[in-house]
Design a protein around this motif. Structure first.
Motif, PDB file in Angstrom:
ATOM      1  N   LEU A  65       0.844  -1.417   0.015  1.00  0.00           N
ATOM      2  CA  LEU A  65      -0.112  -0.131  -0.051  1.00  0.00           C
ATOM      3  C   LEU A  65       0.843   1.385  -0.299  1.00  0.00           C
ATOM      4  O   LEU A  65       0.420   2.332  -0.268  1.00  0.00           O
ATOM      5  CB  LEU A  65      -0.877  -0.060   1.211  1.00  0.00           C
ATOM      6  N   PHE A  66       1.943   1.231   0.423  1.00  0.00           N
ATOM      7  CA  PHE A  66       2.716   2.464   0.627  1.00  0.00           C
ATOM      8  C   PHE A  66       4.255   2.245  -0.174  1.00  0.00           C
ATOM      9  O   PHE A  66       5.303   2.795   0.762  1.00  0.00           O
ATOM     10  CB  PHE A  66       2.999   2.817   2.045  1.00  0.00           C
ATOM     11  N   PRO A  67       4.393   1.921  -1.170  1.00  0.00           N
ATOM     12  CA  PRO A  67       5.782   1.668  -1.832  1.00  0.00           C
ATOM     13  C   PRO A  67       6.584   3.051  -1.747  1.00  0.00           C
ATOM     14  O   PRO A  67       7.702   2.945  -1.666  1.00  0.00           O
ATOM     15  CB  PRO A  67       5.555   0.879  -3.146  1.00  0.00           C
ATOM     16  N   ALA A  68       5.839   4.049  -2.215  1.00  0.00           N
ATOM     17  CA  ALA A  68       6.406   5.397  -2.581  1.00  0.00           C
ATOM     18  C   ALA A  68       6.769   5.799  -1.152  1.00  0.00           C
ATOM     19  O   ALA A  68       8.124   6.435  -1.044  1.00  0.00           O
ATOM     20  CB  ALA A  68       5.371   6.446  -2.926  1.00  0.00           C
ATOM     21  N   GLU A  69       6.226   5.834  -0.100  1.00  0.00           N
ATOM     22  CA  GLU A  69       6.598   6.337   1.201  1.00  0.00           C
ATOM     23  C   GLU A  69       7.640   5.432   1.835  1.00  0.00           C
ATOM     24  O   GLU A  69       8.558   5.735   2.455  1.00  0.00           O
ATOM     25  CB  GLU A  69       5.341   6.062   2.162  1.00  0.00           C
ATOM     26  N   LEU A  70       7.759   3.990   1.670  1.00  0.00           N
ATOM     27  CA  LEU A  70       8.663   3.198   2.151  1.00  0.00           C
ATOM     28  C   LEU A  70      10.137   3.487   1.505  1.00  0.00           C
ATOM     29  O   LEU A  70      11.106   3.803   2.060  1.00  0.00           O
ATOM     30  CB  LEU A  70       8.420   1.786   1.723  1.00  0.00           C
ATOM     31  N   ARG A  71      10.182   3.981   0.070  1.00  0.00           N
ATOM     32  CA  ARG A  71      11.453   4.265  -0.669  1.00  0.00           C
ATOM     33  C   ARG A  71      11.747   5.680  -0.177  1.00  0.00           C
ATOM     34  O   ARG A  71      13.055   6.072  -0.465  1.00  0.00           O
ATOM     35  CB  ARG A  71      11.097   4.031  -2.010  1.00  0.00           C
ATOM     36  N   GLY A  72      10.647   6.556  -0.118  1.00  0.00           N
ATOM     37  CA  GLY A  72      10.950   8.026  -0.259  1.00  0.00           C
ATOM     38  C   GLY A  72      11.023   9.002   0.997  1.00  0.00           C
ATOM     39  O   GLY A  72      11.020  10.056   0.955  1.00  0.00           O
ATOM     40  N   THR A  73      10.702   8.210   1.971  1.00  0.00           N
ATOM     41  CA  THR A  73      10.611   9.044   3.334  1.00  0.00           C
ATOM     42  C   THR A  73      11.685   8.290   4.498  1.00  0.00           C
ATOM     43  O   THR A  73      12.113   7.143   4.079  1.00  0.00           O
ATOM     44  CB  THR A  73       9.362   9.013   3.943  1.00  0.00           C
ATOM     45  N   ALA A  74      12.051   9.233   5.333  1.00  0.00           N
ATOM     46  CA  ALA A  74      13.112   8.700   6.322  1.00  0.00           C
ATOM     47  C   ALA A  74      12.364   7.870   7.101  1.00  0.00           C
ATOM     48  O   ALA A  74      13.002   6.577   7.416  1.00  0.00           O
ATOM     49  CB  ALA A  74      13.617   9.970   7.213  1.00  0.00           C
ATOM     50  N   LEU A  75      10.953   7.658   7.494  1.00  0.00           N
ATOM     51  CA  LEU A  75      10.394   6.833   8.191  1.00  0.00           C
ATOM     52  C   LEU A  75      10.337   5.494   7.555  1.00  0.00           C
ATOM     53  O   LEU A  75      10.870   4.430   8.007  1.00  0.00           O
ATOM     54  CB  LEU A  75       8.963   7.464   8.620  1.00  0.00           C
ATOM     55  N   GLY A  76      10.121   5.551   5.991  1.00  0.00           N
ATOM     56  CA  GLY A  76       9.822   4.521   5.252  1.00  0.00           C
ATOM     57  C   GLY A  76      11.195   3.735   5.255  1.00  0.00           C
ATOM     58  O   GLY A  76      11.272   2.322   5.315  1.00  0.00           O
ATOM     59  N   ARG A  77      12.202   4.500   4.967  1.00  0.00           N
ATOM     60  CA  ARG A  77      13.733   3.801   5.077  1.00  0.00           C
ATOM     61  C   ARG A  77      14.093   3.136   6.275  1.00  0.00           C
ATOM     62  O   ARG A  77      14.574   2.076   6.330  1.00  0.00           O
ATOM     63  CB  ARG A  77      14.651   4.667   4.573  1.00  0.00           C
ATOM     64  N   ALA A  78      13.713   3.866   7.202  1.00  0.00           N
ATOM     65  CA  ALA A  78      13.930   3.170   8.623  1.00  0.00           C
ATOM     66  C   ALA A  78      13.288   2.051   8.872  1.00  0.00           C
ATOM     67  O   ALA A  78      13.972   0.897   9.391  1.00  0.00           O
ATOM     68  CB  ALA A  78      13.561   4.124   9.750  1.00  0.00           C
ATOM     69  N   LEU A  79      12.043   1.789   8.415  1.00  0.00           N
ATOM     70  CA  LEU A  79      11.126   0.463   8.442  1.00  0.00           C
ATOM     71  C   LEU A  79      11.984  -0.645   7.716  1.00  0.00           C
ATOM     72  O   LEU A  79      11.990  -1.527   7.972  1.00  0.00           O
ATOM     73  CB  LEU A  79       9.621   0.879   7.972  1.00  0.00           C
ATOM     74  N   LEU A  80      12.325  -0.066   6.536  1.00  0.00           N
ATOM     75  CA  LEU A  80      13.181  -1.250   5.475  1.00  0.00           C
ATOM     76  C   LEU A  80      14.404  -1.620   6.279  1.00  0.00           C
ATOM     77  O   LEU A  80      14.848  -2.792   6.307  1.00  0.00           O
ATOM     78  CB  LEU A  80      13.272  -0.354   4.154  1.00  0.00           C
ATOM     79  N   TRP A  81      15.262  -0.704   6.855  1.00  0.00           N
ATOM     80  CA  TRP A  81      16.561  -1.179   7.653  1.00  0.00           C
ATOM     81  C   TRP A  81      16.002  -1.990   8.861  1.00  0.00           C
ATOM     82  O   TRP A  81      16.697  -3.030   8.907  1.00  0.00           O
ATOM     83  CB  TRP A  81      17.151   0.121   8.187  1.00  0.00           C
ATOM     84  N   PHE A  82      14.852  -1.569   9.450  1.00  0.00           N
ATOM     85  CA  PHE A  82      14.253  -2.496  10.725  1.00  0.00           C
ATOM     86  C   PHE A  82      14.239  -4.068  10.073  1.00  0.00           C
ATOM     87  O   PHE A  82      14.359  -4.720  10.693  1.00  0.00           O
ATOM     88  CB  PHE A  82      13.156  -1.750  11.057  1.00  0.00           C
ATOM     89  N   MET A  83      13.603  -3.995   8.963  1.00  0.00           N
ATOM     90  CA  MET A  83      13.368  -5.467   8.437  1.00  0.00           C
ATOM     91  C   MET A  83      14.676  -6.040   7.927  1.00  0.00           C
ATOM     92  O   MET A  83      14.695  -7.127   8.204  1.00  0.00           O
ATOM     93  CB  MET A  83      12.369  -5.328   7.260  1.00  0.00           C
ATOM     94  N   VAL A  84      15.505  -5.341   7.345  1.00  0.00           N
ATOM     95  CA  VAL A  84      16.900  -5.887   7.119  1.00  0.00           C
ATOM     96  C   VAL A  84      17.599  -6.617   8.238  1.00  0.00           C
ATOM     97  O   VAL A  84      17.820  -7.627   8.217  1.00  0.00           O
ATOM     98  CB  VAL A  84      17.696  -4.715   6.304  1.00  0.00           C
ATOM     99  N   LEU A  85      17.543  -5.744   9.379  1.00  0.00           N
ATOM    100  CA  LEU A  85      17.943  -6.002  10.644  1.00  0.00           C
ATOM    101  C   LEU A  85      17.403  -7.156  11.290  1.00  0.00           C
ATOM    102  O   LEU A  85      18.113  -8.130  11.712  1.00  0.00           O
ATOM    103  CB  LEU A  85      18.339  -5.107  11.416  1.00  0.00           C
ATOM    104  N   PHE A  86      16.028  -7.222  10.806  1.00  0.00           N
ATOM    105  CA  PHE A  86      15.197  -8.280  11.439  1.00  0.00           C
ATOM    106  C   PHE A  86      15.800  -9.852  11.081  1.00  0.00           C
ATOM    107  O   PHE A  86      15.955 -10.509  11.550  1.00  0.00           O
ATOM    108  CB  PHE A  86      13.701  -7.952  11.361  1.00  0.00           C
ATOM    109  N   TRP A  87      15.901  -9.710   9.619  1.00  0.00           N
ATOM    110  CA  TRP A  87      16.185 -10.741   9.076  1.00  0.00           C
ATOM    111  C   TRP A  87      17.550 -11.240   9.063  1.00  0.00           C
ATOM    112  O   TRP A  87      18.037 -12.248   9.010  1.00  0.00           O
ATOM    113  CB  TRP A  87      15.695 -10.614   7.559  1.00  0.00           C
TER     114      TRP A  87
END
Length: 126
Positions: A65-87
């Protein structure tokens, strides 16, 4: 149609893990296996598993639902990093807590590495 393929793959990975966790009761015979442990442990294991299902479904929906926000905002990138570190963390925990030389365990370890790679892809420069 969802145009962001890496985040679509992240969503599918998350949904797959949610489905896998929903199957734990049957796959691991939890009705009988968990009957051998105390009530608090039995409850905690099942509650944590259901929370993981909720978490994976939520992450999958965010990716859809929020691909642009995940890629284009600091919060979105933080969530992506959170998931990278989770895995990455989950991969390390596999070697610490589940030292079993079985093909299924190796396949799961690979799936955790795939999660780290998939969630890192949207963080790469376009």
């Amino acid at each position: 149609m969802h145009a962001d393929v890496p985040l679509l793959l992240c969503a599918l990975h998350s949904f797959g893990l949610a489905a896998f966790h929903l199957a734990f009761w049957r796959l691991f015979g939890w009705k009988h296996e968990l009957a051998r442990v105390g009530l608090p442990t039995r409850a905690i294991i099942q509650i944590l598993n259901l929370r993981l299902v909720y978490f994976f479904l939520g992450v999958g929906m965010l990716c859809l639902l929020f691909p642009a926000e995940l890629r284009g905002t600091a919060l979105g990138r933080a969530l992506l990093w959170f998931m990278v570190l989770f895995w990455i963390g989950r991969t390390i925990e596999q070697f610490v807590f589940l030292r079993v030389n079985r093909p299924l365990v190796h396949a799961l370890t690979a799936l955790f590495v795939v999660g780290a790679v998939l969630f890192s892809l949207p963080l790469l420069p376009a």
